[in-house]
Design a protein around this motif. Structure first.
Motif, PDB file in Angstrom:
ATOM      1  N   TYR A 179      10.997   4.442  -3.272  1.00  0.00           N
ATOM      2  CA  TYR A 179      10.769   3.323  -4.180  1.00  0.00           C
ATOM      3  C   TYR A 179      11.202   3.730  -5.589  1.00  0.00           C
ATOM      4  CZ  TYR A 179       7.859   1.014  -0.695  1.00  0.00           C
ATOM      5  OH  TYR A 179       7.406   0.397   0.431  1.00  0.00           O
ATOM      6  N   LYS A 180      11.789   2.808  -6.319  1.00  0.00           N
ATOM      7  CA  LYS A 180      12.118   3.055  -7.717  1.00  0.00           C
ATOM      8  C   LYS A 180      10.817   2.992  -8.510  1.00  0.00           C
ATOM      9  CE  LYS A 180      16.695   1.106  -7.427  1.00  0.00           C
ATOM     10  NZ  LYS A 180      17.600   0.024  -7.823  1.00  0.00           N
ATOM     11  N   PRO A 181      10.688   3.799  -9.564  1.00  0.00           N
ATOM     12  CA  PRO A 181       9.478   3.747 -10.381  1.00  0.00           C
ATOM     13  C   PRO A 181       9.182   2.321 -10.827  1.00  0.00           C
ATOM     14  CG  PRO A 181      10.799   5.616 -11.008  1.00  0.00           C
ATOM     15  CD  PRO A 181      11.629   4.806 -10.033  1.00  0.00           C
ATOM     16  N   GLY A 182       7.928   1.921 -10.718  1.00  0.00           N
ATOM     17  CA  GLY A 182       7.510   0.591 -11.113  1.00  0.00           C
ATOM     18  C   GLY A 182       7.547  -0.442  -9.996  1.00  0.00           C
ATOM     19  N   THR A 183       8.141  -0.089  -8.853  1.00  0.00           N
ATOM     20  CA  THR A 183       8.198  -1.010  -7.720  1.00  0.00           C
ATOM     21  C   THR A 183       6.887  -0.937  -6.957  1.00  0.00           C
ATOM     22  OG1 THR A 183      10.570  -0.611  -7.493  1.00  0.00           O
ATOM     23  CG2 THR A 183       9.438  -1.580  -5.600  1.00  0.00           C
ATOM     24  N   PRO A 184       6.197  -2.064  -6.758  1.00  0.00           N
ATOM     25  CA  PRO A 184       4.959  -2.005  -5.978  1.00  0.00           C
ATOM     26  C   PRO A 184       5.231  -1.466  -4.568  1.00  0.00           C
ATOM     27  CG  PRO A 184       5.165  -4.111  -7.091  1.00  0.00           C
ATOM     28  CD  PRO A 184       6.475  -3.407  -7.251  1.00  0.00           C
ATOM     29  N   CYS A 185       4.416  -0.514  -4.138  1.00  0.00           N
ATOM     30  CA  CYS A 185       4.643   0.099  -2.833  1.00  0.00           C
ATOM     31  C   CYS A 185       3.386   0.135  -1.967  1.00  0.00           C
ATOM     32  CB  CYS A 185       5.193   1.505  -3.007  1.00  0.00           C
ATOM     33  SG  CYS A 185       4.086   2.621  -3.875  1.00  0.00           S
TER      34      CYS A 185
ATOM     35  N   GLN B  81      -2.368  -4.406  11.567  1.00  0.00           N
ATOM     36  CA  GLN B  81      -3.471  -3.930  12.394  1.00  0.00           C
ATOM     37  C   GLN B  81      -4.371  -3.054  11.531  1.00  0.00           C
ATOM     38  OE1 GLN B  81      -3.831  -5.006  15.638  1.00  0.00           O
ATOM     39  NE2 GLN B  81      -2.107  -6.268  15.005  1.00  0.00           N
ATOM     40  N   GLY B  82      -5.659  -3.247  11.649  1.00  0.00           N
ATOM     41  CA  GLY B  82      -6.580  -2.434  10.875  1.00  0.00           C
ATOM     42  C   GLY B  82      -7.993  -2.606  11.391  1.00  0.00           C
ATOM     43  N   GLU B  83      -8.774  -1.560  11.234  1.00  0.00           N
ATOM     44  CA  GLU B  83     -10.183  -1.579  11.634  1.00  0.00           C
ATOM     45  C   GLU B  83     -11.007  -1.021  10.493  1.00  0.00           C
ATOM     46  OE1 GLU B  83     -10.834   0.515  15.267  1.00  0.00           O
ATOM     47  OE2 GLU B  83      -9.315  -0.622  16.348  1.00  0.00           O
ATOM     48  N   VAL B  84     -12.239  -1.479  10.395  1.00  0.00           N
ATOM     49  CA  VAL B  84     -13.148  -0.963   9.379  1.00  0.00           C
ATOM     50  C   VAL B  84     -13.217   0.554   9.543  1.00  0.00           C
ATOM     51  CG1 VAL B  84     -15.524  -0.970   8.558  1.00  0.00           C
ATOM     52  CG2 VAL B  84     -14.447  -3.110   9.281  1.00  0.00           C
ATOM     53  N   GLY B  85     -13.034   1.247   8.432  1.00  0.00           N
ATOM     54  CA  GLY B  85     -13.004   2.702   8.460  1.00  0.00           C
ATOM     55  C   GLY B  85     -14.386   3.330   8.522  1.00  0.00           C
ATOM     56  N   PRO B  86     -14.425   4.657   8.588  1.00  0.00           N
ATOM     57  CA  PRO B  86     -15.700   5.372   8.706  1.00  0.00           C
ATOM     58  C   PRO B  86     -16.537   5.280   7.429  1.00  0.00           C
ATOM     59  CG  PRO B  86     -13.881   6.919   8.473  1.00  0.00           C
ATOM     60  CD  PRO B  86     -13.274   5.562   8.582  1.00  0.00           C
ATOM     61  N   PRO B  87     -17.859   5.381   7.582  1.00  0.00           N
ATOM     62  CA  PRO B  87     -18.757   5.268   6.426  1.00  0.00           C
ATOM     63  C   PRO B  87     -18.463   6.299   5.333  1.00  0.00           C
ATOM     64  CG  PRO B  87     -20.020   5.312   8.474  1.00  0.00           C
ATOM     65  CD  PRO B  87     -18.590   5.571   8.831  1.00  0.00           C
TER      66      PRO B  87
ATOM     67  N   TYR C 277     -13.301   1.877   4.153  1.00  0.00           N
ATOM     68  CA  TYR C 277     -11.926   1.548   3.787  1.00  0.00           C
ATOM     69  C   TYR C 277     -11.036   1.555   5.030  1.00  0.00           C
ATOM     70  CZ  TYR C 277      -7.570   1.768   1.096  1.00  0.00           C
ATOM     71  OH  TYR C 277      -6.329   1.527   0.558  1.00  0.00           O
ATOM     72  N   ALA C 278     -10.266   0.495   5.192  1.00  0.00           N
ATOM     73  CA  ALA C 278      -9.369   0.362   6.343  1.00  0.00           C
ATOM     74  C   ALA C 278      -7.925   0.495   5.880  1.00  0.00           C
ATOM     75  CB  ALA C 278      -9.562  -0.996   7.011  1.00  0.00           C
ATOM     76  N   VAL C 279      -7.159   1.319   6.565  1.00  0.00           N
ATOM     77  CA  VAL C 279      -5.721   1.396   6.318  1.00  0.00           C
ATOM     78  C   VAL C 279      -5.059   0.507   7.359  1.00  0.00           C
ATOM     79  CG1 VAL C 279      -3.683   2.879   6.297  1.00  0.00           C
ATOM     80  CG2 VAL C 279      -5.851   3.723   5.366  1.00  0.00           C
ATOM     81  N   CYS C 280      -4.363  -0.507   6.888  1.00  0.00           N
ATOM     82  CA  CYS C 280      -3.679  -1.440   7.783  1.00  0.00           C
ATOM     83  C   CYS C 280      -2.283  -0.917   8.073  1.00  0.00           C
ATOM     84  CB  CYS C 280      -3.584  -2.815   7.139  1.00  0.00           C
ATOM     85  SG  CYS C 280      -5.189  -3.539   6.821  1.00  0.00           S
ATOM     86  N   SER C 281      -1.810  -1.168   9.274  1.00  0.00           N
ATOM     87  CA  SER C 281      -0.479  -0.700   9.648  1.00  0.00           C
ATOM     88  C   SER C 281       0.316  -1.834  10.276  1.00  0.00           C
ATOM     89  CB  SER C 281      -0.579   0.485  10.609  1.00  0.00           C
ATOM     90  OG  SER C 281      -1.226   0.087  11.800  1.00  0.00           O
TER      91      SER C 281
ATOM     92  N   ARG D 173       3.168   1.990  10.981  1.00  0.00           N
ATOM     93  CA  ARG D 173       3.330   2.553   9.636  1.00  0.00           C
ATOM     94  C   ARG D 173       2.301   1.937   8.699  1.00  0.00           C
ATOM     95  NH1 ARG D 173       9.152   3.773   7.824  1.00  0.00           N
ATOM     96  NH2 ARG D 173       9.239   5.659   9.049  1.00  0.00           N
ATOM     97  N   PRO D 174       1.666   2.753   7.851  1.00  0.00           N
ATOM     98  CA  PRO D 174       0.668   2.211   6.922  1.00  0.00           C
ATOM     99  C   PRO D 174       1.312   1.286   5.897  1.00  0.00           C
ATOM    100  CG  PRO D 174       1.074   4.537   6.485  1.00  0.00           C
ATOM    101  CD  PRO D 174       1.853   4.182   7.714  1.00  0.00           C
ATOM    102  N   VAL D 175       0.672   0.130   5.647  1.00  0.00           N
ATOM    103  CA  VAL D 175       1.236  -0.846   4.711  1.00  0.00           C
ATOM    104  C   VAL D 175       0.275  -1.276   3.608  1.00  0.00           C
ATOM    105  CG1 VAL D 175       2.947  -1.778   6.312  1.00  0.00           C
ATOM    106  CG2 VAL D 175       0.657  -2.756   6.276  1.00  0.00           C
ATOM    107  N   ALA D 176      -1.026  -1.155   3.823  1.00  0.00           N
ATOM    108  CA  ALA D 176      -1.991  -1.619   2.817  1.00  0.00           C
ATOM    109  C   ALA D 176      -3.382  -1.108   3.168  1.00  0.00           C
ATOM    110  CB  ALA D 176      -2.011  -3.139   2.760  1.00  0.00           C
ATOM    111  N   GLY D 177      -4.286  -1.227   2.213  1.00  0.00           N
ATOM    112  CA  GLY D 177      -5.668  -0.859   2.455  1.00  0.00           C
ATOM    113  C   GLY D 177      -6.585  -2.020   2.134  1.00  0.00           C
ATOM    114  N   ILE D 178      -7.614  -2.192   2.959  1.00  0.00           N
ATOM    115  CA  ILE D 178      -8.607  -3.235   2.716  1.00  0.00           C
ATOM    116  C   ILE D 178      -9.985  -2.601   2.808  1.00  0.00           C
ATOM    117  CG2 ILE D 178      -9.595  -5.414   3.518  1.00  0.00           C
ATOM    118  CD1 ILE D 178      -6.861  -6.126   4.672  1.00  0.00           C
ATOM    119  N   GLY D 179     -10.739  -2.752   1.741  1.00  0.00           N
ATOM    120  CA  GLY D 179     -12.076  -2.186   1.723  1.00  0.00           C
ATOM    121  C   GLY D 179     -13.102  -3.258   1.420  1.00  0.00           C
ATOM    122  N   PRO D 180     -14.365  -2.929   1.637  1.00  0.00           N
ATOM    123  CA  PRO D 180     -15.414  -3.884   1.305  1.00  0.00           C
ATOM    124  C   PRO D 180     -15.638  -3.906  -0.206  1.00  0.00           C
ATOM    125  CG  PRO D 180     -16.388  -1.868   2.132  1.00  0.00           C
ATOM    126  CD  PRO D 180     -14.899  -1.697   2.230  1.00  0.00           C
TER     127      PRO D 180
END
Length: 100
Positions: free
Chosen positions: A8-14, A37-43, A48-52, A56-63
């Motif tokens: 990624y070029k600097p400043g590009t959202p990744c 695809q993602g599942e609620v992560g460990p306590p 925090y869930a890493v979605c793929s 390949r990991p693409v994003a994170g979703i947490g409570p």
């Protein structure tokens, strides 16, 4: 979603983090929308869930969390970009040897 195979070029959202009041609903929504695809992560990681996508990991979703006694904030997302500033010299240099 296109697959990025170069740096990624600097400043590009990744990466994006989303903190959602209903984490499972957010996981289901992005699964249906993008195929993530993602599942609620460990306590120990706050759930925090890493979605793929295609393995390949693409994003994170947490409570969404609030400090004790504070109201819960509305859902929020934050894009992340590669570093745009050089690593400080003190972080790049090996530790000096201990004096004899």
């Amino acid at each position: 979603m296109p697959e990025v195979t170069t740096r990624y070029k600097p400043g590009t959202p990744c990466w994006v983090d989303l903190m959602a009041k209903d984490q499972q609903a957010a996981l289901d929504f992005y699964r249906d929308l993008f195929g993530w695809q993602g599942e609620v992560g460990p306590p120990e990681f706050g759930g925090y869930a890493v979605c793929s996508l295609n393995g390949r990991p693409v994003a994170g979703i947490g409570p969404a969390m609030a400090a004790e006694g504070s109201p819960l904030r509305p859902p929020s997302g934050r894009p992340t970009s590669p570093r745009t500033t050089p690593t400080p010299r003190w972080r790049r240099s090996p530790r000096p040897a201990a004096p004899p």
